[in-house]
Design an enzyme around this catalytic site. Structure first.
Site, PDB file in Angstrom:
ATOM      1  N   CYS A 234      -4.360  -8.355  -3.631  1.00 51.66           N
ATOM      2  CA  CYS A 234      -5.281  -7.787  -2.542  1.00 51.66           C
ATOM      3  C   CYS A 234      -5.092  -8.667  -1.304  1.00 51.66           C
ATOM      4  CB  CYS A 234      -6.775  -7.624  -3.085  1.00 51.66           C
ATOM      5  SG  CYS A 234      -7.608  -6.464  -1.681  1.00 51.66           S
TER       6      CYS A 234
ATOM      7  N   HIS B 155      -5.849  -4.144  -7.360  1.00 52.04           N
ATOM      8  CA  HIS B 155      -6.340  -5.246  -8.178  1.00 52.04           C
ATOM      9  C   HIS B 155      -6.090  -4.846  -9.488  1.00 52.04           C
ATOM     10  CE1 HIS B 155      -9.500  -7.040  -5.442  1.00 52.04           C
ATOM     11  NE2 HIS B 155      -9.503  -5.930  -4.693  1.00 52.04           N
TER      12      HIS B 155
ATOM     13  N   GLU C 274      -7.005  -6.427 -11.874  1.00 49.76           N
ATOM     14  CA  GLU C 274      -8.278  -6.646 -12.802  1.00 49.76           C
ATOM     15  C   GLU C 274      -9.304  -5.627 -12.712  1.00 49.76           C
ATOM     16  OE1 GLU C 274      -9.435  -8.327  -8.940  1.00 49.76           O
ATOM     17  OE2 GLU C 274      -7.857  -7.923 -10.041  1.00 49.76           O
TER      18      GLU C 274
END
Length: 202
Positions: free
Chosen positions: A79, A184, A186
């Protein structure tokens, strides 16, 4: 060992939890020696570009990061961490970046031709203009999670994934041992875990 750089910006614990879920040893650190000893480095980031770069400078880690990438160690910016990899950003002024990937970070709003919401938030599908080992476990059209108002431009040569949001959004980049994802991993479920696993195997 994967070193997650802690410079006061980023969703560190979610990222660490995702890596641990995959069985990947990781540490959250701002210790240059730990970063030098790690096999891989992740540079996370959320917030404003200039503030993040200043905090990175204050940790005295910029030279360490650059030297490790010059030595061929894989680095993944996520990001805002990806945006910091570029030459400069036009987020509230003009600010220099790390210069590890050529290109610039610009406002999405300025280039939209339709009245879409900015920030660009939510799930979007990936398209792969070229093969890359970072996406060896993924397939065309996989969905990932974005949250951003600025995007990388003039970096087609190093772009390895894109998404469409009226305009073509640079989703991921790679130059040498330096990688970046605007989205992202994650926060992207199984698709994101596959990307993190592939990064750990680089």
């Amino acid at each position: 060992m994967i070193a997650i750089i802690d410079y006061g910006v980023g969703n560190l614990f979610s990222l660490s939890s995702s890596l641990s879920y995959l069985g990947l040893e990781n540490t959250i650190t701002r210790d240059p020696q730990q970063i030098e000893q790690a096999d891989h480095i992740i540079l996370p980031g959320v917030g404003a570009f200039a503030d993040a770069y200043q905090k990175l400078e204050q940790t005295n880690l910029i030279d360490t990061i650059k030297q490790q990438t010059y030595n061929g160690k894989p680095l993944l910016g996520i990001c805002l961490g990806m945006q910091l990899l570029f030459d400069k950003s036009y987020e509230y002024g003009e600010h220099k970046g790390l210069g590890l990937i050529h290109g610039e970070v610009c406002p999405i709003q300025d280039d939209l031709t339709q009245p879409l919401k900015v920030p660009h938030i939510g799930w979007n599908s990936l398209h792969f203009p070229k093969e890359n080992p970072l996406f060896q476990y993924n397939k065309e059209g996989d969905y990932v999670y974005y949250v951003h108002s600025f995007y990388a431009k003039n970096c087609q040569e190093d772009t390895i994934a894109t998404s469409e949001y009226d305009i073509t959004i640079t989703g991921a980049v790679n130059k040498g041992s330096v990688y970046g994802t605007q989205f992202h991993p994650e926060k992207s479920g199984e698709v994101g875990l596959k990307i993190l696993r592939a990064f750990a195997e680089l």
